[in-house]
Write a protein that holds these residues in place. Structure first.
Motif, PDB file in Angstrom:
ATOM      1  N   ASN A   5       5.692 -41.523  39.181  1.00 45.32           N
ATOM      2  CA  ASN A   5       5.478 -42.259  37.308  1.00 45.32           C
ATOM      3  C   ASN A   5       5.877 -43.345  37.941  1.00 45.32           C
ATOM      4  N   ALA A  27       6.189 -33.384  30.746  1.00 49.22           N
ATOM      5  CA  ALA A  27       5.824 -31.928  29.724  1.00 49.22           C
ATOM      6  C   ALA A  27       6.392 -30.489  30.238  1.00 49.22           C
ATOM      7  N   GLY A  72       9.022 -50.974  32.228  1.00 45.15           N
ATOM      8  CA  GLY A  72       9.659 -48.954  31.021  1.00 45.15           C
ATOM      9  C   GLY A  72       8.513 -48.727  29.990  1.00 45.15           C
ATOM     10  N   ILE A  73       9.810 -47.848  29.265  1.00 38.54           N
ATOM     11  CA  ILE A  73       9.067 -46.921  28.078  1.00 38.54           C
ATOM     12  C   ILE A  73       8.754 -47.892  26.942  1.00 38.54           C
ATOM     13  N   ASP A  94      13.335 -47.291  37.652  1.00 39.17           N
ATOM     14  CA  ASP A  94      12.954 -48.343  38.409  1.00 39.17           C
ATOM     15  C   ASP A  94      12.408 -49.955  38.215  1.00 39.17           C
ATOM     16  N   TYR A 107      -0.365 -36.110  26.251  1.00 39.83           N
ATOM     17  CA  TYR A 107       0.228 -37.427  25.810  1.00 39.83           C
ATOM     18  C   TYR A 107       0.463 -39.422  26.808  1.00 39.83           C
ATOM     19  N   GLY A 137      -4.139 -39.732  34.719  1.00 42.19           N
ATOM     20  CA  GLY A 137      -3.039 -38.614  34.395  1.00 42.19           C
ATOM     21  C   GLY A 137      -3.737 -38.146  33.451  1.00 42.19           C
ATOM     22  N   LEU A 138      -3.038 -37.110  33.441  1.00 45.50           N
ATOM     23  CA  LEU A 138      -3.480 -35.695  32.662  1.00 45.50           C
ATOM     24  C   LEU A 138      -2.463 -35.887  31.540  1.00 45.50           C
ATOM     25  N   LEU A 177       7.051 -38.933  24.423  1.00 39.26           N
ATOM     26  CA  LEU A 177       7.224 -38.714  26.374  1.00 39.26           C
ATOM     27  C   LEU A 177       6.892 -37.343  26.912  1.00 39.26           C
ATOM     28  N   LEU A 190       1.070 -34.098  31.873  1.00 42.01           N
ATOM     29  CA  LEU A 190       1.105 -32.951  31.196  1.00 42.01           C
ATOM     30  C   LEU A 190       2.511 -32.972  32.291  1.00 42.01           C
ATOM     31  N   THR A 247      -0.775 -42.970  28.606  1.00 48.14           N
ATOM     32  CA  THR A 247      -1.729 -43.903  28.634  1.00 48.14           C
ATOM     33  C   THR A 247      -1.599 -44.668  29.584  1.00 48.14           C
TER      34      THR A 247
HETATM   35  P1  ADP Z   1       1.126 -38.756  33.488  1.00 45.02           P
HETATM   36  O1  ADP Z   1       2.316 -39.336  34.719  1.00 45.02           O
HETATM   37  O2  ADP Z   1       0.100 -38.361  33.174  1.00 45.02           O
HETATM   38  O3  ADP Z   1       0.028 -40.142  31.924  1.00 45.02           O
HETATM   39  P2  ADP Z   1       3.030 -38.028  31.924  1.00 45.02           P
HETATM   40  O4  ADP Z   1       3.584 -36.785  30.856  1.00 45.02           O
HETATM   41  O5  ADP Z   1       3.733 -38.076  33.606  1.00 45.02           O
HETATM   42  O6  ADP Z   1       2.131 -38.513  32.338  1.00 45.02           O
HETATM   43  O7  ADP Z   1       3.380 -39.676  31.825  1.00 45.02           O
HETATM   44  C1  ADP Z   1       3.239 -39.321  30.520  1.00 45.02           C
HETATM   45  C2  ADP Z   1       3.126 -41.203  29.699  1.00 45.02           C
HETATM   46  O8  ADP Z   1       4.211 -41.644  29.659  1.00 45.02           O
HETATM   47  C3  ADP Z   1       2.465 -42.133  31.052  1.00 45.02           C
HETATM   48  O9  ADP Z   1       1.057 -42.309  30.894  1.00 45.02           O
HETATM   49  C4  ADP Z   1       3.197 -43.147  30.757  1.00 45.02           C
HETATM   50  O10 ADP Z   1       2.506 -43.877  29.592  1.00 45.02           O
HETATM   51  C5  ADP Z   1       5.069 -42.915  30.678  1.00 45.02           C
HETATM   52  N1  ADP Z   1       5.537 -43.076  32.487  1.00 45.02           N
HETATM   53  C6  ADP Z   1       6.104 -42.725  32.308  1.00 45.02           C
HETATM   54  N2  ADP Z   1       6.531 -42.198  33.359  1.00 45.02           N
HETATM   55  C7  ADP Z   1       7.054 -43.722  33.181  1.00 45.02           C
HETATM   56  C8  ADP Z   1       7.613 -45.067  33.846  1.00 45.02           C
HETATM   57  N3  ADP Z   1       8.492 -44.700  35.099  1.00 45.02           N
HETATM   58  N4  ADP Z   1       7.562 -45.830  33.504  1.00 45.02           N
HETATM   59  C9  ADP Z   1       6.432 -46.425  32.295  1.00 45.02           C
HETATM   60  N5  ADP Z   1       5.724 -45.424  31.250  1.00 45.02           N
HETATM   61  C10 ADP Z   1       6.095 -44.329  32.610  1.00 45.02           C
END
Ligand code: ADP
Length: 593
Positions: free
Chosen positions: A490, A555, A527-528, A523, A541, A549-550, A536, A552, A543
């Motif tokens: 991620n 979760a 950011g989120i 990282d 869910y 991306g699934l 999250l 999952l 983006t």
């Molecule tokens: P996927 O990676 O398949 O999208 P995840 O459950 O791992 O599914 O992640 C869900 C969402 O969380 C991502 O789509 C992303 O938008 C956000 N995300 C996860 N890790 C980060 C990160 N290090 N920086 C920014 N957004 C993140």
């Protein structure tokens, strides 16, 4: 004794003592008066006899020829000289104060004290009552202060006749003066006041010098006149004694209406009264002390009895209290027991409820997942059917190359379905192998697995020096690595999407914080965003664009971490390069120091 009584008792004691004093004084005065009376009975005859003794002396002297001679020849010096000597001799012999002869006019012809400066010779005593009495042929008695000598004395006078045998007219008067001073002298030894008063009540003899020539009561006019006339006290002003006079014993004495008096000593009276008072006080004190001692004893006994009763009472109360407490404890105990049973029931209920809830949660999740899975799998499934239908048409039409291409598409779609399903397996796996996991080693292993991807994207992965870091947690090493890889991937995705000029780093740190082992994966990505942060950890869910991306990963990671009693959280880092930071907390091994 009760406090308000105390002053009353004191007052009563005081009254008793005062009463004893008064009674003592009364008794002493009465006794002393009685004694005084007896004493006067003894003293009066002495005085009487002293005066009586000399009463005949002037009478006898009347027969002395020298006296008649002198009366006949008063101018004959030799006769007078002989008279003087005779009188002097007799005076010395009889030890009287003075003997003297007066002519009919009261003029002194001769006297025993003729040779003294206080000589009576030539003095006229016609004003004295004793002279006038004797001149009338009667014996004259008188007490007074001598005008010549200034000495007090008792005067006895007798008439002298020219012819001593047949009487006839009085030719002169012979007088004897007796001093009563010696009586006064003898009274001095008495502690009582003794006084001799004349018929007017004027004290002329007393053992108290300041009582002399003072009257028992104020003198009336006739008495004063008489005193002046006779010059009884040579014109002294006779003042009255302080009134009222104390009680006294009295006895008449002599022929002139005299009174011999004894005034009991006040000191003696007071002393006796004090003795009575002191005796009474002592008696009262003894009585009081005795009463006090008895009272104390009674009180002590009372107190002992009371304390014994109190002790008995206390013992009884204690027993009762113990019984009460025991009963209370028993009820409390049974209460507690029933409460405990209830608690157990409640706990059981809670646990059941919790299990039901968990089950419900799981079902909800399952529903969500089913929806997600259906959605995810429906697409490739629809594609496969379309490709398969078309392939059959192509084969009927004799175009096998096109059917082959469609089979290739079918294969791709089914591969994609397989990937989805394989990811879902993460949820299904239940049998974890819980062992002691060296977290540093897990981090290193995960880093190694993603290293190629990082290099391909030109992102630096910093893990620091983890060798020697001995942080051990209880868990499943494979699943921990699964979580770590997911987090690293991620982070890589986030940083990879940034411009080339932006810092491209993912940093992993490992440390102990209280009872946790903490892995932080930071990282330099975007950011989120806030709306993403809320969802999250929800399954499906994402983006990321479809196929990449699934939704999952987080979760599944979260459920894995929770199963190991850990926590997975995320937040944004401050600063220009600051991206997201994911924190993985796992409980430290309890045996760890
Ligand atoms: P996927 O990676 O398949 O999208 P995840 O459950 O791992 O599914 O992640 C869900 C969402 O969380 C991502 O789509 C992303 O938008 C956000 N995300 C996860 N890790 C980060 C990160 N290090 N920086 C920014 N957004 C993140």
């Amino acid at each position: 004794m009760r406090k308000p009584l105390l002053p009353l008792v004191f007052l009563a004691a005081l009254l008793l003592v005062a009463g004893a004093y008064a009674l003592g004084a009364l008794r002493a005065r009465a006794d002393l008066l009685e004694q005084g009376r007896r004493q006067l009975e003894l003293m009066a005859p002495d005085l009487q006899s002293a005066m009586d003794k000399y009463e005949t002396l002037p009478f006898v002297l009347g027969f002395q020829p020298d006296l008649a001679e002198a009366i006949a020849h008063p101018a004959d010096a030799a006769v007078i000289a002989r008279l003087n000597r005779t009188l002097q001799t007799i005076q010395r012999q009889s030890q009287v104060g003075a003997i003297y002869l007066m002519d009919r006019s009261g003029l002194t012809l001769g006297s025993s004290n003729w040779d003294q400066p206080t000589s009576f010779v030539g003095k006229n005593f016609s004003y004295r009552p004793y002279f006038s009495e004797a001149q009338r042929g009667r014996p004259g008695l008188f007490y007074g202060i001598g005008t010549a000598t200034a000495e007090a004395g008792y005067f006895i006078a007798q008439p002298v006749y020219r012819d001593s045998t047949d009487g006839g007219p009085v030719a002169g008067v012979v007088a004897v003066k007796i001093s009563l001073a010696e009586f006064e002298q003898t009274w001095r030894s008495s502690e009582h006041t003794i006084a001799l008063a004349d018929r007017h009540g004027v004290v002329f003899l007393s053992n108290q010098p300041d009582w002399r020539y003072r009257s028992l009561r104020p003198l009336d006019a006739t008495a004063q006149q008489e005193l002046a006339q006779t010059q009884q006290y040579t014109g002294r002003q006779v003042a009255s004694l302080p009134q009222p006079l104390p009680e006294y014993a009295v006895r008449p004495v002599g022929k002139l209406g005299w009174q011999l008096m004894l005034f009991p000593s006040q000191v003696r009276v007071q002393r006796a009264a004090l003795l009575w008072a002191a005796g009474t006080a002592l008696l009262l004190a003894c009585g009081g002390a005795l009463w006090w001692a008895l009272h104390q004893r009674r009180r002590r006994l009372e107190e002992q009895r009371e304390s014994r009763a109190a002790l008995r009472q206390a013992a009884l109360e204690l027993e009762q209290r113990i019984a009460e407490r025991t009963a209370q404890l028993q009820t409390t105990n049974s209460d507690l027991e029933s409460k405990y049973v209830k608690l157990q029931q409640t706990e059981h209920m809670l646990r059941t409820t919790q299990n039901q809830l968990v089950q419900a949660g799981k079902l909800a999740m399952l529903g969500q997942m089913a929806a997600g899975i259906t959605h995810e799998l429906n697409q490739p499934l629809a594609a496969i059917r379309a490709f398969a239908d078309n392939a059959r048409v192509f084969l009927e039409r004799g175009r096998p190359e096109q059917a082959d291409a469609n089979l290739g598409h079918i294969s791709d779609a089914s591969a994609r379905m397989g990937a989805i399903i394989s990811q879902l397996k993460g949820f299904a796996r239940k049998d974890e192998a819980i062992t002691q996991v060296n977290l540093a080693r897990s981090v290193q292993a995960s880093a190694l697995l993603v290293d190629n991807d990082f290099k391909r994207q030109g992102v630096t992965l910093e893990t620091g020096d983890l060798t020697g870091s001995e942080i051990t947690v209880a868990g499943d090493a494979v699943r921990i690595e699964q979580v770590l890889i997911n987090l690293l991937r991620n982070a890589l995705d986030a940083v990879a999407g940034m411009e080339e000029t932006h810092p491209r780093t993912v940093t992993v740190t490992l440390e102990k914080a209280e009872r946790w082992a903490e892995v932080r994966i930071s990282d330099t990505g975007p950011g989120i965003p806030e709306q993403v942060a809320a969802h999250l950890f929800e399954p499906f869910y994402t983006t990321k664009p479809s196929g990449q991306g699934l939704g999952l990963g987080l979760a599944i990671s979260s459920s894995i971490v929770q199963a190991m009693n850990g926590q997975l959280t995320a937040h944004n880092l401050p600063g220009p390069a600051g991206g997201a930071q994911f924190v993985l907390r796992l409980p430290l091994q309890a045996t760890e120091p």
